[in-house]
Design a protein around this motif. Structure first.
Motif, PDB file in Angstrom:
ATOM      1  N   GLN A 107       0.842  -1.194   0.000  1.00 23.84           N
ATOM      2  CA  GLN A 107       0.000   0.000   0.000  1.00 23.84           C
ATOM      3  C   GLN A 107       0.882   1.250   0.000  1.00 23.84           C
ATOM      4  O   GLN A 107       1.882   1.304   0.721  1.00 23.84           O
ATOM      5  CB  GLN A 107      -0.871   0.005   1.252  1.00 23.84           C
ATOM      6  N   VAL A 108       0.492   2.238  -0.804  1.00 21.83           N
ATOM      7  CA  VAL A 108       1.191   3.537  -0.767  1.00 21.83           C
ATOM      8  C   VAL A 108       0.134   4.613  -0.543  1.00 21.83           C
ATOM      9  O   VAL A 108      -0.907   4.622  -1.213  1.00 21.83           O
ATOM     10  CB  VAL A 108       1.933   3.805  -2.101  1.00 21.83           C
ATOM     11  N   ASN A 109       0.369   5.505   0.405  1.00 25.55           N
ATOM     12  CA  ASN A 109      -0.550   6.624   0.665  1.00 25.55           C
ATOM     13  C   ASN A 109       0.153   7.920   0.289  1.00 25.55           C
ATOM     14  O   ASN A 109       1.287   8.155   0.714  1.00 25.55           O
ATOM     15  CB  ASN A 109      -0.934   6.673   2.150  1.00 25.55           C
ATOM     16  N   LEU A 110      -0.520   8.749  -0.491  1.00 27.97           N
ATOM     17  CA  LEU A 110       0.035  10.070  -0.854  1.00 27.97           C
ATOM     18  C   LEU A 110      -1.061  11.093  -0.577  1.00 27.97           C
ATOM     19  O   LEU A 110      -2.098  11.079  -1.255  1.00 27.97           O
ATOM     20  CB  LEU A 110       0.403  10.119  -2.329  1.00 27.97           C
ATOM     21  N   GLY A 111      -0.855  11.950   0.390  1.00 23.95           N
ATOM     22  CA  GLY A 111      -1.907  12.895   0.763  1.00 23.95           C
ATOM     23  C   GLY A 111      -3.140  12.105   1.174  1.00 23.95           C
ATOM     24  O   GLY A 111      -3.041  11.149   1.954  1.00 23.95           O
ATOM     25  N   ASP A 112      -4.302  12.463   0.595  1.00 22.95           N
ATOM     26  CA  ASP A 112      -5.521  11.724   0.972  1.00 22.95           C
ATOM     27  C   ASP A 112      -5.799  10.549   0.014  1.00 22.95           C
ATOM     28  O   ASP A 112      -6.824   9.894   0.104  1.00 22.95           O
ATOM     29  CB  ASP A 112      -6.729  12.672   1.045  1.00 22.95           C
ATOM     30  N   ALA A 113      -4.862  10.290  -0.917  1.00 24.35           N
ATOM     31  CA  ALA A 113      -5.096   9.217  -1.899  1.00 24.35           C
ATOM     32  C   ALA A 113      -4.350   7.941  -1.516  1.00 24.35           C
ATOM     33  O   ALA A 113      -3.303   7.990  -0.865  1.00 24.35           O
ATOM     34  CB  ALA A 113      -4.641   9.683  -3.278  1.00 24.35           C
ATOM     35  N   HIS A 114      -4.933   6.811  -1.904  1.00 26.62           N
ATOM     36  CA  HIS A 114      -4.365   5.498  -1.559  1.00 26.62           C
ATOM     37  C   HIS A 114      -4.156   4.696  -2.836  1.00 26.62           C
ATOM     38  O   HIS A 114      -5.015   4.698  -3.711  1.00 26.62           O
ATOM     39  CB  HIS A 114      -5.305   4.744  -0.621  1.00 26.62           C
ATOM     40  N   PHE A 115      -3.044   3.983  -2.889  1.00 25.63           N
ATOM     41  CA  PHE A 115      -2.683   3.216  -4.082  1.00 25.63           C
ATOM     42  C   PHE A 115      -2.250   1.812  -3.687  1.00 25.63           C
ATOM     43  O   PHE A 115      -1.726   1.610  -2.593  1.00 25.63           O
ATOM     44  CB  PHE A 115      -1.481   3.853  -4.804  1.00 25.63           C
ATOM     45  N   ASP A 116      -2.440   0.872  -4.635  1.00 26.76           N
ATOM     46  CA  ASP A 116      -1.762  -0.420  -4.536  1.00 26.76           C
ATOM     47  C   ASP A 116      -0.540  -0.322  -5.423  1.00 26.76           C
ATOM     48  O   ASP A 116      -0.672  -0.016  -6.618  1.00 26.76           O
ATOM     49  CB  ASP A 116      -2.641  -1.545  -5.098  1.00 26.76           C
ATOM     50  N   PHE A 117       0.641  -0.609  -4.886  1.00 26.00           N
ATOM     51  CA  PHE A 117       1.783  -0.786  -5.778  1.00 26.00           C
ATOM     52  C   PHE A 117       1.809  -2.291  -6.066  1.00 26.00           C
ATOM     53  O   PHE A 117       1.461  -3.089  -5.212  1.00 26.00           O
ATOM     54  CB  PHE A 117       3.097  -0.355  -5.123  1.00 26.00           C
TER      55      PHE A 117
ATOM     56  N   TYR B 225     -11.260  -6.869  -7.744  1.00 27.21           N
ATOM     57  CA  TYR B 225     -10.597  -5.842  -6.934  1.00 27.21           C
ATOM     58  C   TYR B 225     -10.973  -6.146  -5.483  1.00 27.21           C
ATOM     59  O   TYR B 225     -12.103  -6.555  -5.197  1.00 27.21           O
ATOM     60  CB  TYR B 225     -11.112  -4.459  -7.344  1.00 27.21           C
ATOM     61  N   THR B 226     -10.018  -5.986  -4.600  1.00 29.14           N
ATOM     62  CA  THR B 226     -10.282  -6.293  -3.197  1.00 29.14           C
ATOM     63  C   THR B 226     -10.792  -5.026  -2.505  1.00 29.14           C
ATOM     64  O   THR B 226     -10.106  -3.987  -2.554  1.00 29.14           O
ATOM     65  CB  THR B 226      -8.976  -6.739  -2.501  1.00 29.14           C
ATOM     66  N   ARG B 227     -11.980  -5.103  -1.928  1.00 25.09           N
ATOM     67  CA  ARG B 227     -12.524  -3.907  -1.270  1.00 25.09           C
ATOM     68  C   ARG B 227     -11.514  -3.365  -0.252  1.00 25.09           C
ATOM     69  O   ARG B 227     -10.932  -4.139   0.510  1.00 25.09           O
ATOM     70  CB  ARG B 227     -13.848  -4.230  -0.571  1.00 25.09           C
ATOM     71  N   GLY B 228     -11.258  -2.074  -0.314  1.00 32.25           N
ATOM     72  CA  GLY B 228     -10.276  -1.472   0.597  1.00 32.25           C
ATOM     73  C   GLY B 228      -8.886  -1.403  -0.023  1.00 32.25           C
ATOM     74  O   GLY B 228      -7.980  -0.790   0.532  1.00 32.25           O
TER      75      GLY B 228
ATOM     76  N   GLU C 232     -13.894   2.497  -5.999  1.00 33.51           N
ATOM     77  CA  GLU C 232     -14.020   2.981  -4.617  1.00 33.51           C
ATOM     78  C   GLU C 232     -13.579   4.451  -4.568  1.00 33.51           C
ATOM     79  O   GLU C 232     -12.385   4.738  -4.371  1.00 33.51           O
ATOM     80  CB  GLU C 232     -13.096   2.171  -3.694  1.00 33.51           C
ATOM     81  N   PRO C 233     -14.506   5.377  -4.733  1.00 36.47           N
ATOM     82  CA  PRO C 233     -14.122   6.796  -4.803  1.00 36.47           C
ATOM     83  C   PRO C 233     -13.314   7.251  -3.588  1.00 36.47           C
ATOM     84  O   PRO C 233     -12.473   8.150  -3.700  1.00 36.47           O
ATOM     85  CB  PRO C 233     -15.475   7.512  -4.879  1.00 36.47           C
ATOM     86  N   GLU C 234     -13.504   6.595  -2.442  1.00 37.05           N
ATOM     87  CA  GLU C 234     -12.763   7.040  -1.247  1.00 37.05           C
ATOM     88  C   GLU C 234     -11.256   6.785  -1.353  1.00 37.05           C
ATOM     89  O   GLU C 234     -10.468   7.309  -0.567  1.00 37.05           O
ATOM     90  CB  GLU C 234     -13.332   6.399   0.033  1.00 37.05           C
ATOM     91  N   LYS C 235     -10.837   6.020  -2.355  1.00 34.75           N
ATOM     92  CA  LYS C 235      -9.386   5.810  -2.551  1.00 34.75           C
ATOM     93  C   LYS C 235      -8.723   7.077  -3.106  1.00 34.75           C
ATOM     94  O   LYS C 235      -7.514   7.256  -2.995  1.00 34.75           O
ATOM     95  CB  LYS C 235      -9.138   4.635  -3.511  1.00 34.75           C
TER      96      LYS C 235
ATOM     97  N   ASP D  75      -8.849  11.433  -9.280  1.00 33.70           N
ATOM     98  CA  ASP D  75      -8.307  10.117  -9.663  1.00 33.70           C
ATOM     99  C   ASP D  75      -7.079   9.762  -8.824  1.00 33.70           C
ATOM    100  O   ASP D  75      -6.261  10.637  -8.510  1.00 33.70           O
ATOM    101  CB  ASP D  75      -7.880  10.140 -11.134  1.00 33.70           C
ATOM    102  N   ASN D  76      -6.955   8.462  -8.502  1.00 34.31           N
ATOM    103  CA  ASN D  76      -5.699   7.956  -7.895  1.00 34.31           C
ATOM    104  C   ASN D  76      -5.053   7.049  -8.930  1.00 34.31           C
ATOM    105  O   ASN D  76      -5.355   5.878  -9.029  1.00 34.31           O
ATOM    106  CB  ASN D  76      -5.977   7.216  -6.567  1.00 34.31           C
TER     107      ASN D  76
END
Ligand SMILES: Cc1cc2nc3c(=O)[nH]c(=O)nc-3n(C[C@H](O)[C@H](O)[C@H](O)COP(=O)(O)OP(=O)(O)OC[C@H]3O[C@@H](n4cnc5c(N)ncnc54)[C@H](O)[C@@H]3O)c2cc1C
Length: 492
Positions: free
Chosen positions: A42-52, A217-220, A361-364, A369-370
């Motif tokens: 998992q990578v978090n940048l500001g309020d956005a979340h990514f899967d590497f 896609y895995t929720r979360g 999941e818009p909250e990502k 866009d993330n």
């Protein structure tokens, strides 16, 4: 209780640790990074979340199976969302083909883009289903630990029937005629880090997974798979040490007797499972005199899979034309693979893959866009890349996307670049390879380094460089397969 040390906490290592703990072994897992999951991070940048790493998930049942082995209920850990229309493919001249596991939707699109393909679609699906079923019954669930594993008559027959001598591209041409449709299907070769013009047609089984079984896609976030494995490993009694780099495996009389870590502590053991990339770690951790059948020269003879140049970008806008997965293709795919594998250089006009999980999941990506943006990159060479290259290559990618109507420059909130050199150093990946050994050569496609050391009787290998291969479900299977082999050999 037999003591097992697992080196590396990627999906392969975690899956083997959970499976072995469930079978009564005393398991200690040592991971050099602070996080578990390896390339699935998992990578978090500001309020956005990514899967590497793994953004495209197939075969969700494999991950659930690991959790079930521990006696836990997978539904309490993982929620897989099926993306029916999962990948938008866009040609350099703007044609669009949306990949879907809905066959009517596929035929409908093909009837406009490739009438021959529309007519042949059912027979294509039948053939890739056959390839998948053979692969699944004969290769996926087997570990290869000794010469006799290669000699079973069933395996020989299956091998002859999986189109080992035909290239993937050639296989697709039997069913489809439009160059863009062929290009979109050819891209599946990159899921094994290889070239569609050389790797065997066997790997059309990947098309089966996406076009029949579907993409998930895995929720979360997909990193939830690693989180679930970590929790279950702990519940199963696995001792986990992170920030703990293994520096050597001590060998006496052809047996691994202990594993030493960077601060000098040693872990005596009866068995070792190595999840760290075997092409890089085996030569680094075991003295050459203790592995005569896997010399440094032999390790260097394997061709690494492709690597990746990745930009993680959060935007303050939403590009409505993007699906969860979108691919912008270059105009000359053959040239791109020549650049990657023959010239070993970055493509001048790269095909660009974007994962935008905020579509599902818009909250990502609360502010927009993330984007996980990936261009295929060559495996790392000895000469280092030129200063400022990453910035320039990133700009080339953004410009290409802007031309295709994806709005990026001027909208960026946060950005992080990850290069093949980063992948090599952060995960210990051989030359930055995403999927271990490439499957371009028949020998490497079907005879990857086996799951057990030939010179060290109690050292096993799991993960992308060994059987059954790279990709998140395969490495997870390798962990379970090797645990079964260990039980057969040591727990009888
Ligand atoms: C950018 C990218 C995109 C990808 N996309 C997809 C995708 O869409 N779908 C998919 O299925 N797969 C994808 N993959 C491939 C997938 O990530 C891998 O095949 C899989 O995660 C590899 O798992 P593994 O257990 O073999 O190895 P790893 O995840 O590499 O785990 C090995 C672990 O060993 C540790 N280690 C190494 N050396 C030592 C040491 N000396 N001591 C202790 N620990 C050590 C490493 O830190 C690492 O945690 C992608 C990979 C990348 C990088």
């Amino acid at each position: 209780m037999k003591k097992v040390v697992v080196i590396g906490g990627g999906l392969g290592g975690l899956s083997s640790a959970i499976s072995l703990a469930a079978k009564g072994f005393d398991v200690t897992l040592l991971e050099k990074n602070r996080h578990l999951g390896g390339k699935l991070m998992q990578v978090n940048l500001g309020d956005a979340h990514f899967d590497f790493g793994p953004n495209t998930i197939t075969m969700p049942e494999v991950f659930r199976e690991v959790i079930r082995l521990s006696g836990e209920n997978p539904d309490e850990y993982l929620n897989f969302i099926k993306l029916n229309t999962h990948t938008r493919n866009i040609s350099s001249d703007g044609k669009v083909l949306d990949f879907s596991s809905d066959q009517e939707k596929m035929k409908d699109q093909l009837s406009r883009l490739d009438p021959t393909g529309a007519k042949n679609y059912e027979s294509f699906i039948k053939e890739i289903t056959r390839l998948y079923q053979l692969g699944s019954s004969q290769f996926f669930r087997k570990s290869f630990t000794s010469n006799t594993d290669y000699l079973s008559p069933g395996l020989g027959t299956a091998f002859a029937r999986v189109r080992p001598l035909q290239s993937l591209h050639h296989f697709y041409r039997r069913y489809f005629s439009d160059p863009f449709i062929l290009q979109a299907l050819d891209r599946y070769a990159t899921y094994i880090g290889s070239s569609p013009y050389i790797s065997p047609a066997t790997f059309a089984l990947i098309a089966y997974l996406e076009l029949v079984e579907g993409v998930y896609y895995t929720r979360g976030g997909n990193w939830k798979i690693a989180e679930a494995f970590e929790k279950v490993a702990k519940i199963s009694g696995v001792t986990i040490r992170t920030d703990c780099r293994v520096t050597s495996i001590q060998v006496k009389n052809g047996k691994a007797v202990a594993v030493e870590v960077a601060d000098g502590e040693t872990f005596p053991c009866d068995l070792v499972v190595m999840n760290a990339d075997l092409l890089a770690a085996y030569p680094a951790l075991v003295e050459e005199k203790d592995r005569p059948r896997f010399s440094d020269r032999k390790a260097a003879s394997f061709e690494p899979s492709i690597s990746a140049f990745v930009a993680l970008v959060s935007l303050n806008t939403r590009n409505k034309q993007l699906l969860h997965h979108t691919v912008y293709f270059s105009s000359d795919y053959e040239r791109e693979f020549k650049e990657l594998f023959v010239e070993r250089k970055y493509p001048e006009s790269p095909t660009i893959y974007i994962s935008n999980s905020s579509v599902t999941e818009p909250e990502k990506g609360p502010s927009g866009d993330n984007l996980f943006i990936l261009a295929n990159a060559p495996a790392v060479k000895k000469e280092s890349v030129r200063d400022g290259f990453s910035e320039r290559y990133k700009e080339l990618i953004y410009k290409t996307l802007e031309k295709q109507g994806v709005s990026i420059n001027g909208q960026i909130l946060e950005e992080k670049l990850i290069t093949p050199e980063d992948i090599q150093s952060q995960f210990g990946a051989y030359k930055g390879a995403l999927y271990g050994v490439a499957s371009n050569r028949k020998k490497d496609a079907f005879f990857r380094p086996r799951n057990k050391a030939q010179d060290i009787g109690n050292l096993y290998f799991v993960g992308g460089s060994t059987h059954p291969g790279g990709g998140s479900p395969m490495v997870t299977l390798s962990g379970m397969n090797v645990a079964d082999a260990i039980v057969r050999e040591w727990n009888a």
